[in-house]
Design a protein around this motif. Structure first.
Motif, short mmCIF file in Angstrom:
data_model
loop_
_atom_site.label_atom_id
_atom_site.label_comp_id
_atom_site.label_asym_id
_atom_site.label_seq_id
_atom_site.Cartn_x
_atom_site.Cartn_y
_atom_site.Cartn_z
N LEU A 25 0.82 -1.21 0.00
CA LEU A 25 0.00 0.00 0.00
C LEU A 25 0.86 1.26 0.00
O LEU A 25 0.52 2.26 -0.63
CB LEU A 25 -0.91 0.01 1.23
N GLN A 101 -14.36 -8.08 3.67
CA GLN A 101 -14.20 -7.25 4.87
C GLN A 101 -13.13 -7.83 5.80
O GLN A 101 -12.28 -7.11 6.33
CB GLN A 101 -15.54 -7.14 5.59
N ALA A 104 -9.68 -7.22 4.26
CA ALA A 104 -9.66 -5.90 3.62
C ALA A 104 -8.24 -5.42 3.34
O ALA A 104 -7.97 -4.82 2.28
CB ALA A 104 -10.40 -4.89 4.48
N LEU A 105 -7.31 -5.66 4.25
CA LEU A 105 -5.93 -5.22 4.03
C LEU A 105 -5.36 -5.88 2.77
O LEU A 105 -4.72 -5.22 1.95
CB LEU A 105 -5.06 -5.57 5.24
N TYR A 107 -7.03 -7.14 0.13
CA TYR A 107 -7.67 -6.68 -1.10
C TYR A 107 -7.33 -5.23 -1.41
O TYR A 107 -7.18 -4.86 -2.58
CB TYR A 107 -9.18 -6.90 -1.02
N ARG A 108 -7.19 -4.40 -0.38
CA ARG A 108 -6.78 -3.01 -0.63
C ARG A 108 -5.37 -2.97 -1.22
O ARG A 108 -5.09 -2.18 -2.13
CB ARG A 108 -6.83 -2.21 0.67
N GLY A 112 -5.32 -1.79 -4.94
CA GLY A 112 -5.13 -0.35 -4.79
C GLY A 112 -4.21 0.26 -5.84
O GLY A 112 -3.78 -0.40 -6.79
N GLY A 115 -1.10 -1.61 -6.32
CA GLY A 115 -1.37 -3.04 -6.25
C GLY A 115 -0.59 -3.87 -7.25
O GLY A 115 0.22 -3.37 -8.03
N VAL A 165 -14.29 -3.27 -5.60
CA VAL A 165 -13.22 -2.27 -5.57
C VAL A 165 -13.77 -0.93 -5.08
O VAL A 165 -13.15 -0.26 -4.24
CB VAL A 165 -12.57 -2.11 -6.96
N LEU A 168 -14.39 -1.02 -1.29
CA LEU A 168 -13.14 -0.87 -0.55
C LEU A 168 -12.65 0.58 -0.59
O LEU A 168 -12.21 1.12 0.42
CB LEU A 168 -12.07 -1.79 -1.14
N ASP A 169 -12.74 1.21 -1.77
CA ASP A 169 -12.30 2.60 -1.91
C ASP A 169 -13.12 3.54 -1.03
O ASP A 169 -12.63 4.58 -0.58
CB ASP A 169 -12.42 3.06 -3.37
N ASN A 171 -14.15 2.85 1.88
CA ASN A 171 -13.98 2.40 3.27
C ASN A 171 -15.17 1.56 3.76
O ASN A 171 -15.56 1.64 4.93
CB ASN A 171 -13.74 3.59 4.21
#
Length: 202
Positions: A25, A101, A104-105, A107-108, A112, A115, A165, A168-169, A171
């Motif tokens: 990230l 969920q 989440a870390l 997938y972000r 991201g 990514g 996506v 996640l963006d 939050n």
């Protein structure tokens, strides 16, 4: 191997994996070194190599495990009358959103700005395979479909992953249950009707 040792290994691997994802990230996958990971996880390089051969091995292990878990949550089926049970569909989407969920870390990091290239398409492939299997299960002749199944599979899988996506963006502003309710409406009603419009032919 003792339970105490097992817990130590689990904790160490979690520290390594979390550090790795946080660094993706921050820096992007290509910029990360083993020393970066070791420093961030507050371990030495030797400890890292006890668990993974290199960062590519680490990425592969995390990706394979998480994508398999994702695949296991997606249960799609038709009944003998080719009807879709909306309640079951919604429950499946809830399970997928809860999986996202929980991870989440991961997938972000994967999806991201910094990514891993092509990871979006790996998630989409999971969805495409599940949709393909659900359609093929009843061997519906191509001429009985309103549109070619490839169009449906490509559109639905792309839209679904795109919404994940977006979620996640944002939050994860909606709960998994609310996201599932919204997405099931779009999937079963279509984008136009889900928005409240009526399609007409002129």
């Amino acid at each position: 191997m003792t339970k105490k040792t097992d817990l130590r290994i689990i904790r160490t691997r979690k520290m390594i994996r979390d550090a790795f994802l946080e660094l993706i990230l921050e820096k992007g996958y290509e910029s990360i070194t083993i020393q970066h990971i070791a420093n961030h996880a507050m371990i030495n390089r030797a400890t890292f190599y006890l668990h993974y051969t290199d960062k590519h091995n680490l990425l592969a292990k995390i990706s394979e495990e998480t994508l398999q878990e994702l695949s296991d949550t997606v249960q799609l089926s038709l009944n003998q009358e080719r009807q879709v049970n909306v309640s079951k569909l919604q429950n499946t989407i809830v399970n997928v959103c809860q999986h996202i969920q929980k991870n989440a870390l991961f997938y972000r990091a994967m999806l991201g700005q910094h990514g891993v290239p092509n990871f979006y398409f790996r998630i989409q492939q999971v969805m495409k395979e599940k949709l393909q299997r659900a359609i093929l299960e009843f061997r519906i002749p191509e001429e009985e479909l309103s549109i070619p199944k490839e169009i449906y599979i490509q559109f639905t899988s792309s839209a679904f992953v795109g919404m994940i996506v977006w979620w996640l963006d944002q939050n994860m502003i909606f709960s998994p249950e609310h996201m599932a309710s919204l997405l099931s409406k779009v999937i079963t009603m279509g984008p136009v009707r889900a928005l409240g419009f009526t399609p007409i032919q002129q």
